[in-house]
Design an enzyme around this catalytic site. Structure first.
Site, PDB file in Angstrom:
ATOM      1  N   LEU A   1       0.883  -1.170   0.000  1.00 58.88           N
ATOM      2  CA  LEU A   1       0.000   0.000   0.000  1.00 58.88           C
ATOM      3  C   LEU A   1       0.917   1.215   0.000  1.00 58.88           C
ATOM      4  CD1 LEU A   1      -2.758  -0.917   2.647  1.00 58.88           C
ATOM      5  CD2 LEU A   1      -2.985  -0.923   0.168  1.00 58.88           C
ATOM      6  N   ASP A   2       0.518   2.271  -0.712  1.00 62.56           N
ATOM      7  CA  ASP A   2       1.339   3.493  -0.758  1.00 62.56           C
ATOM      8  C   ASP A   2       1.524   4.066   0.644  1.00 62.56           C
ATOM      9  OD1 ASP A   2       1.252   3.306  -3.497  1.00 62.56           O
ATOM     10  OD2 ASP A   2      -0.415   4.719  -3.684  1.00 62.56           O
ATOM     11  N   TYR A   3       2.542   4.874   0.765  1.00 54.79           N
ATOM     12  CA  TYR A   3       2.879   5.549   2.026  1.00 54.79           C
ATOM     13  C   TYR A   3       1.633   6.194   2.659  1.00 54.79           C
ATOM     14  CZ  TYR A   3       5.606   8.757   5.001  1.00 54.79           C
ATOM     15  OH  TYR A   3       6.148   9.439   6.046  1.00 54.79           O
TER      16      TYR A   3
ATOM     17  N   ARG B   1      -4.884   5.400  -7.658  1.00 53.47           N
ATOM     18  CA  ARG B   1      -4.540   6.825  -7.818  1.00 53.47           C
ATOM     19  C   ARG B   1      -4.399   7.175  -9.303  1.00 53.47           C
ATOM     20  NH1 ARG B   1      -3.007   8.748  -2.622  1.00 53.47           N
ATOM     21  NH2 ARG B   1      -2.689   6.977  -1.237  1.00 53.47           N
TER      22      ARG B   1
END
Ligand code: URA
Length: 235
Positions: free
Chosen positions: A100-102, A188
């Protein structure tokens, strides 16, 4: 046991990443830098990663974490940012399954089971991945339909997705999207492609698992039935 499997079952990282560690020259066996990713670990071998001895854990552990924003989905970070591994209070080392992204929150599986992690991350395993998205501006049904049909996110056209527009205020839209792939920053990039950048992103479901009422930053052990369900799904 093959060296990448050995490293994964010690909870250092996934098998795929273990291959990268070997290629980077960070793995030693019996004091010698390992050059072959095909090495089979023998009884009595001493394996080191970045100078620290690693040994497979006697027990396999499986956690579901509700990842907070501001944590890196990795077992190490050159910039010294907080790591998701710090949120699993077990003496056994675990690594995250997938990414998962930051700034993304939500459901992340953490384990030291390299075989299961490998199988879950394989692109042929098309698990439903469910996300709650707050996107900039007001997303129309026609724009949501573009996401559903498949959209070019820069050299890749996504496969069909499901999108529900839940509510909106003057500046943003709350939507739920279910995708079946896991390209880098996929959600995103999909919302960027329709001109509505993501403001907040939370993974709420993965296959049959849901984040439920687990508070952000908390983890819980997966039940034996949940672990069995995952194993069955990748068989
Ligand atoms: N899609 C994204 O864009 N980011 C994530 O963290 C997960 C899915």
């Amino acid at each position: 046991m093959r060296i990448n499997q050995y490293i994964a079952s010690a909870g250092v990282t996934s098998r795929r990443k273990a291959d990268e560690l070997i290629a980077e020259g960070r793995v030693k066996v019996n004091g010698k830098k390992l050059t072959s990713p095909g090495y089979h670990v023998e009884e009595g071998d001493v394996v080191e990663v970045d100078g620290a001895r690693v040994e497979p854990a006697a027990r396999k552990v499986y956690y579901l974490l509700n990842k907070p924003a501001g944590y890196v989905t990795s077992t190490a970070d050159k910039q010294g940012r907080p790591l998701v591994t710090e949120l699993v209070p077990d003496s056994v080392r675990v690594f995250p399954v997938g990414r998962l992204d930051y700034n993304t929150t939500g459901l992340l599986i953490m384990t030291n089971d390299g075989d299961l992690a490998n199988a879950l991350m394989h692109p042929s395993k098309e698990f439903d991945k469910r996300y709650l998205v707050r996107a900039q501006g007001i997303v129309t049904r026609a724009e949501a339909a573009r996401l559903e049909q498949g959209i070019d996110i820069g050299g890749f056209v996504t496969s069909p997705a499901e999108v529900s527009l839940l509510k909106h205020d003057r500046n943003s839209t709350l939507a739920e999207i279910v995708i079946h792939e896991g390209k880098n920053r996929q959600v995103r990039r999909m919302f960027d492609a329709i001109g509505h950048p993501v403001l907040e992103l939370c993974r709420t479901g993965l296959g049959d698992l849901t984040i439920g009422k687990l508070a952000i930053g908390q983890c819980r052990k997966l039940s034996p039935a949940e672990v069995e369900g995952l194993k069955r799904a990748v068989r």
